[in-house]
Scaffold this active site. Structure first.
Site, PDB file in Angstrom:
ATOM      1  N   ARG A   1       0.821  -1.218   0.000  1.00 33.04           N
ATOM      2  CA  ARG A   1       0.000   0.000   0.000  1.00 33.04           C
ATOM      3  C   ARG A   1       0.854   1.267   0.000  1.00 33.04           C
ATOM      4  O   ARG A   1       0.553   2.236  -0.710  1.00 33.04           O
ATOM      5  CB  ARG A   1      -0.949  -0.012   1.200  1.00 33.04           C
ATOM      6  CG  ARG A   1      -1.848   1.216   1.350  1.00 33.04           C
ATOM      7  CD  ARG A   1      -2.463   1.697   0.042  1.00 33.04           C
ATOM      8  NE  ARG A   1      -3.111   0.637  -0.718  1.00 33.04           N
ATOM      9  CZ  ARG A   1      -3.381   0.726  -2.012  1.00 33.04           C
ATOM     10  NH1 ARG A   1      -3.038   1.807  -2.691  1.00 33.04           N
ATOM     11  NH2 ARG A   1      -3.985  -0.272  -2.626  1.00 33.04           N
TER      12      ARG A   1
ATOM     13  N   LYS B   1       1.790  25.016  -3.470  1.00 30.98           N
ATOM     14  CA  LYS B   1       0.574  24.395  -2.940  1.00 30.98           C
ATOM     15  C   LYS B   1       0.727  22.878  -3.006  1.00 30.98           C
ATOM     16  O   LYS B   1       0.067  22.180  -3.779  1.00 30.98           O
ATOM     17  CB  LYS B   1      -0.649  24.863  -3.724  1.00 30.98           C
ATOM     18  CG  LYS B   1      -0.911  26.365  -3.586  1.00 30.98           C
ATOM     19  CD  LYS B   1      -2.073  26.810  -4.451  1.00 30.98           C
ATOM     20  CE  LYS B   1      -2.301  28.314  -4.338  1.00 30.98           C
ATOM     21  NZ  LYS B   1      -3.391  28.790  -5.222  1.00 30.98           N
TER      22      LYS B   1
ATOM     23  N   LYS C   1       3.199  39.716  -3.224  1.00 31.87           N
ATOM     24  CA  LYS C   1       1.783  39.539  -3.530  1.00 31.87           C
ATOM     25  C   LYS C   1       0.976  40.612  -2.794  1.00 31.87           C
ATOM     26  O   LYS C   1       1.539  41.492  -2.138  1.00 31.87           O
ATOM     27  CB  LYS C   1       1.347  38.126  -3.160  1.00 31.87           C
ATOM     28  CG  LYS C   1       2.172  37.042  -3.875  1.00 31.87           C
ATOM     29  CD  LYS C   1       1.536  35.683  -3.788  1.00 31.87           C
ATOM     30  CE  LYS C   1       0.345  35.594  -4.714  1.00 31.87           C
ATOM     31  NZ  LYS C   1      -0.225  34.216  -4.779  1.00 31.87           N
TER      32      LYS C   1
ATOM     33  N   GLU D   1       3.486  40.500  -8.207  1.00 32.86           N
ATOM     34  CA  GLU D   1       2.139  40.260  -8.711  1.00 32.86           C
ATOM     35  C   GLU D   1       1.474  41.569  -9.089  1.00 32.86           C
ATOM     36  O   GLU D   1       1.537  42.556  -8.342  1.00 32.86           O
ATOM     37  CB  GLU D   1       1.314  39.548  -7.630  1.00 32.86           C
ATOM     38  CG  GLU D   1      -0.145  39.335  -7.977  1.00 32.86           C
ATOM     39  CD  GLU D   1      -0.913  38.756  -6.796  1.00 32.86           C
ATOM     40  OE1 GLU D   1      -0.843  37.529  -6.605  1.00 32.86           O
ATOM     41  OE2 GLU D   1      -1.552  39.536  -6.065  1.00 32.86           O
TER      42      GLU D   1
END
Length: 306
Positions: A119, A154, A186, A215
């Site tokens: 697994r 992310k 940002k 940005e």
């Protein structure tokens, strides 16, 4: 678990050649295995009860859909980590496009321990192959354009290096791996610093030589950056329409690489490529990817325990 010294040299060499740190891979594998074997003795009661300790078997890893595989060398490490005394053959190279029904790896070893590893090995190989396959779809959709697909930060905690490796296997390009690779201004930084230019000046003052990406959400903001004697090393066009991105490319005229982000979908990929931006960043490559279906099936059953 055994030790990293028990992993064959050719597997370690493959990891290193792929830009992966074998010690990090070993740590990831160990933490994953500890979820299945949390306490001593670290055995699987089902396999221990049904299969003699010394019984050997062979298993095949088969693709159950079309796509691009990644992480098979990582999966191989799992079998060595559990002490399966494994011999691994027919392992296709990561980044290979496969079809449903293709054998991507064979494993021969101690049956009990192979089933302990199953697994964890599949979780890693299926997830990383899912990332590679998703990336390859973006690469195909952008074919013929100058635009390259980027990943983001992310990523799943603890799996960033592996996920970004899988993006490379799919033909994509890695964005920064950590906060320290590149400064990225940002909206929240702009608010905190009192504006785009003060934020850019502050970074360059404290970290000279560090690449900076800024940005922007409007063409006026882009013009402000392009008017600087030293524009940032990259500009992020956030949530712009295709028309605005096309105009941004015209105004920039190749002076600064442009990256598109926000509201990005695969269905829109060809239109984004047609704007001429250099990059499109896609968080979904890593944060919400669908796993690629690989199965592990014994081909030589082990004797049944008495």
């Amino acid at each position: 678990m055994t030790s990293l010294r028990d992993v064959p040299a050719e597997v370690l060499a493959d990891l290193t050649a792929a830009g992966l740190d074998p010690d990090h891979v070993w740590d990831v594998v160990g933490r994953a295995l500890s979820e299945d074997l949390p306490t001593e003795p670290r055995v699987d009661p089902t396999s221990e009860s049904t299969i003699p300790a010394g019984a050997r078997a062979e298993a095949v890893f088969g693709a159950r859909e079309d796509g691009v595989v990644a992480g098979l060398a990582v999966a191989a490490v799992v079998f060595h980590a559990v002490g399966a005394d494994a011999t691994i053959t027919d392992r296709v190279a990561d980044g290979t496009r496969v079809a449903r029904g293709d054998v991507v790896m064979r494993v021969e070893g101690l049956a009990q321990r192979m089933l302990v590893a199953e697994r964890t090995a599949l979780n890693l190989a299926c997830h990383l192959s899912g990332v590679a396959t998703a990336t390859s779809r973006w690469v195909e959709a952008l074919e013929g354009s100058p635009t390259r697909v980027l990943d983001t930060r992310k990523t799943l905690p603890g799996l960033r290096a592996l996920q970004k490796y899988a993006v490379r296997c799919g033909g994509g390009v890695n964005h920064r791996t950590s906060l320290q690779d590149m400064a990225m201004v940002k909206d929240n930084h702009v608010i905190a610093a009192g504006g785009v230019l003060p934020a850019l000046d502050a970074i360059r003052g404290r970290h000279p030589g560090l690449p900076v990406e800024v940005e922007v959400t409007t063409l006026d903001q882009l013009d402000e950056l392009l008017a600087l004697p030293q524009p940032p090393e990259r500009v992020l066009l956030d949530n712009m329409t295709d028309e605005l991105m096309t105009e941004a490319v015209r105004r920039t005229a190749g002076r600064v690489p442009l990256e598109a982000s926000g509201g990005i979908t695969l269905e829109r990929a060809a239109r984004i490529g047609a704007t001429g931006v250099d990059f499109v960043s896609v968080g979904a490559l890593t944060h919400s990817v669908t796993v690629f279906d690989i199965g592990m099936d014994l081909t030589t059953p082990a004797p049944t325990a008495d």
